[in-house]
Design a protein around this motif. Sequence first.
Motif, PDB file in Angstrom:
ATOM      1  N   UNK A 257       6.192   9.606   2.953  1.00 51.08           N
ATOM      2  CA  UNK A 257       7.562  10.240   2.142  1.00 51.08           C
ATOM      3  C   UNK A 257       8.385   9.035   1.326  1.00 51.08           C
ATOM      4  N   UNK A 258       8.669   7.966   2.176  1.00 49.26           N
ATOM      5  CA  UNK A 258       9.534   7.093   1.737  1.00 49.26           C
ATOM      6  C   UNK A 258       8.771   6.264   0.466  1.00 49.26           C
ATOM      7  N   UNK A 259       7.538   5.952   0.824  1.00 45.08           N
ATOM      8  CA  UNK A 259       6.587   5.099  -0.223  1.00 45.08           C
ATOM      9  C   UNK A 259       6.225   6.017  -1.479  1.00 45.08           C
ATOM     10  N   UNK A 260       5.972   7.443  -1.325  1.00 45.04           N
ATOM     11  CA  UNK A 260       5.723   8.188  -2.443  1.00 45.04           C
ATOM     12  C   UNK A 260       7.201   8.632  -3.151  1.00 45.04           C
ATOM     13  N   UNK A 261       8.038   9.029  -2.371  1.00 42.21           N
ATOM     14  CA  UNK A 261       9.115   9.921  -2.652  1.00 42.21           C
ATOM     15  C   UNK A 261      10.272   8.986  -3.046  1.00 42.21           C
ATOM     16  N   UNK A 262      10.684   8.000  -2.271  1.00 39.94           N
ATOM     17  CA  UNK A 262      11.862   7.148  -2.290  1.00 39.94           C
ATOM     18  C   UNK A 262      11.837   6.233  -3.220  1.00 39.94           C
ATOM     19  N   UNK A 263      10.666   5.277  -2.920  1.00 41.78           N
ATOM     20  CA  UNK A 263      10.450   4.110  -3.540  1.00 41.78           C
ATOM     21  C   UNK A 263       9.548   4.317  -4.853  1.00 41.78           C
ATOM     22  N   UNK A 264       8.698   5.539  -4.853  1.00 43.67           N
ATOM     23  CA  UNK A 264       7.896   6.166  -6.047  1.00 43.67           C
ATOM     24  C   UNK A 264       6.668   4.914  -6.276  1.00 43.67           C
ATOM     25  N   UNK A 265       6.226   4.473  -5.197  1.00 40.65           N
ATOM     26  CA  UNK A 265       5.144   3.551  -5.434  1.00 40.65           C
ATOM     27  C   UNK A 265       4.076   4.261  -6.111  1.00 40.65           C
ATOM     28  N   UNK A 266       3.230   3.578  -7.268  1.00 42.44           N
ATOM     29  CA  UNK A 266       2.321   3.979  -8.013  1.00 42.44           C
ATOM     30  C   UNK A 266       0.771   4.033  -7.573  1.00 42.44           C
ATOM     31  N   UNK A 267       0.594   3.165  -6.942  1.00 42.26           N
ATOM     32  CA  UNK A 267      -0.657   3.032  -6.291  1.00 42.26           C
ATOM     33  C   UNK A 267      -0.880   2.366  -4.975  1.00 42.26           C
ATOM     34  N   UNK A 268      -1.515   2.957  -4.108  1.00 45.50           N
ATOM     35  CA  UNK A 268      -1.380   2.380  -2.625  1.00 45.50           C
ATOM     36  C   UNK A 268      -3.070   1.940  -2.298  1.00 45.50           C
ATOM     37  N   UNK A 269      -3.041   1.118  -1.675  1.00 39.26           N
ATOM     38  CA  UNK A 269      -4.401   0.284  -1.155  1.00 39.26           C
ATOM     39  C   UNK A 269      -4.436  -0.049   0.061  1.00 39.26           C
ATOM     40  N   UNK A 270      -4.258   0.801   1.242  1.00 34.86           N
ATOM     41  CA  UNK A 270      -4.113   0.462   2.728  1.00 34.86           C
ATOM     42  C   UNK A 270      -5.349  -0.023   3.220  1.00 34.86           C
ATOM     43  N   UNK A 271      -5.211  -1.058   4.350  1.00 39.92           N
ATOM     44  CA  UNK A 271      -6.034  -1.610   5.256  1.00 39.92           C
ATOM     45  C   UNK A 271      -5.736  -1.966   6.443  1.00 39.92           C
ATOM     46  N   UNK A 272      -6.597  -2.714   7.165  1.00 40.66           N
ATOM     47  CA  UNK A 272      -6.134  -3.180   8.468  1.00 40.66           C
ATOM     48  C   UNK A 272      -5.449  -2.411   9.290  1.00 40.66           C
ATOM     49  N   UNK A 273      -4.308  -2.823   9.779  1.00 41.90           N
ATOM     50  CA  UNK A 273      -3.352  -2.051  10.802  1.00 41.90           C
ATOM     51  C   UNK A 273      -2.647  -0.809  10.313  1.00 41.90           C
ATOM     52  N   UNK A 274      -3.173  -0.520   9.146  1.00 38.61           N
ATOM     53  CA  UNK A 274      -2.393   0.917   8.597  1.00 38.61           C
ATOM     54  C   UNK A 274      -2.731   2.241   9.464  1.00 38.61           C
ATOM     55  N   UNK A 275      -3.970   2.106   9.989  1.00 39.11           N
ATOM     56  CA  UNK A 275      -4.421   3.200  11.052  1.00 39.11           C
ATOM     57  C   UNK A 275      -5.101   4.267  10.283  1.00 39.11           C
ATOM     58  N   UNK A 276      -5.979   4.982  11.054  1.00 37.68           N
ATOM     59  CA  UNK A 276      -6.886   5.966  10.420  1.00 37.68           C
ATOM     60  C   UNK A 276      -6.147   7.123  10.024  1.00 37.68           C
TER      61      UNK A 276
END
Length: 354
Positions: A257-276
């Motif tokens: 919610x913080x990434x999408x709504x608070x900081x309004x990040x446009x694109x996300x490309x997670x990996x490594x220790x982000x978790x399934x």
Amino acid sequence: MTQFMKLLLAGTITGVVMMTAAIGTAAAAGRENRITILYDAFGKDASMRKDWGFSALVEIAGKRILFDTGDDRDIFAANVKAKNVDLTKLDFVVLSHRHGDHMAGLAHVLSVNPTVKIYAPKEGFGIYGSSLPSSFYRKAEALPPDMRYFDGKPPEVMTFGSAWQGANFELIDKTTEIVPGITLIALVSEAPGTRELKELSLAINTPDGVVLVVGCSHPGIDKIVEAATTINPKIHLIAGGFHLVAASDDAISKIVAALKDTFKVEIIAPGHCTGEPTFAALKQAFGNHYIYAGLGTSFATGSGAGAEQRRGEAPALDAEDLVSYRRLAAREDPFGLATWRRKLANRDSDGAKR
């Protein structure tokens, strides 16, 4: 002006514009902004070996940056070879933090590029090297010289070696813009188990917004993003590990919610220790603005990344092209067309008078 000369002039102008656009497009294509994942534990590329750890080649703003080097020197070397990455042509290396799954491949990097600049966190007794004033320890003046450090005459500053003696390290203690538009965000973890761990994140300020590459996000991905917004409030893309591999569903929901709504990040490309579970939550939240970033993937960081690619649009100017464009635009008649046009008009006018 005669109709023929008008057509000729129009054709010339069109040709110049098309030639300029073609040159600009070719230049942009030769400096494609992209991130290539060289080390991770998931992916589709059968030519590469999966292992726990992280490394990415970041090609952006005219720079080739190696961000972290994975968990195993030999696996890292094999993956680099599989992607035909030339480590001798790096501008610099960034090691996000001192954990082995992010730095073990540095031995291979140094074997082929021993003088490459390496940015790493500065710590009091760090594996990357460090220094302290000799006043840090208590003295006992009454002891004989042979029982005292340095015979009782220590250097003013004591320098401690790194695990890679002779390597070209520059240690970063605070958030620093290392070249114009490229900043290393330096934060410290406050989480149990990694308290006081220093970590660097790579922030590139682009015309689309900040492109943020993170290693493990021990200080908190939300805190790293908050720091990045001081560079530019628009966060275009985040890639790397978010350190939510063992997080609860509630903690994951709050971060998403913080990434999408608070900081309004446009694109996300997670990996490594982000978790399934976090992969799943982010994909649901970001939809076609979620980029699959498994081992071996290479994805663009500019306009259209993570969404349906837009056709018929010229690529954004990079920094070098923008400087050239501004120089041309500042000139009154950059291609000499206005001068030519005046000469033709005067010639037609003289002909009509006769």
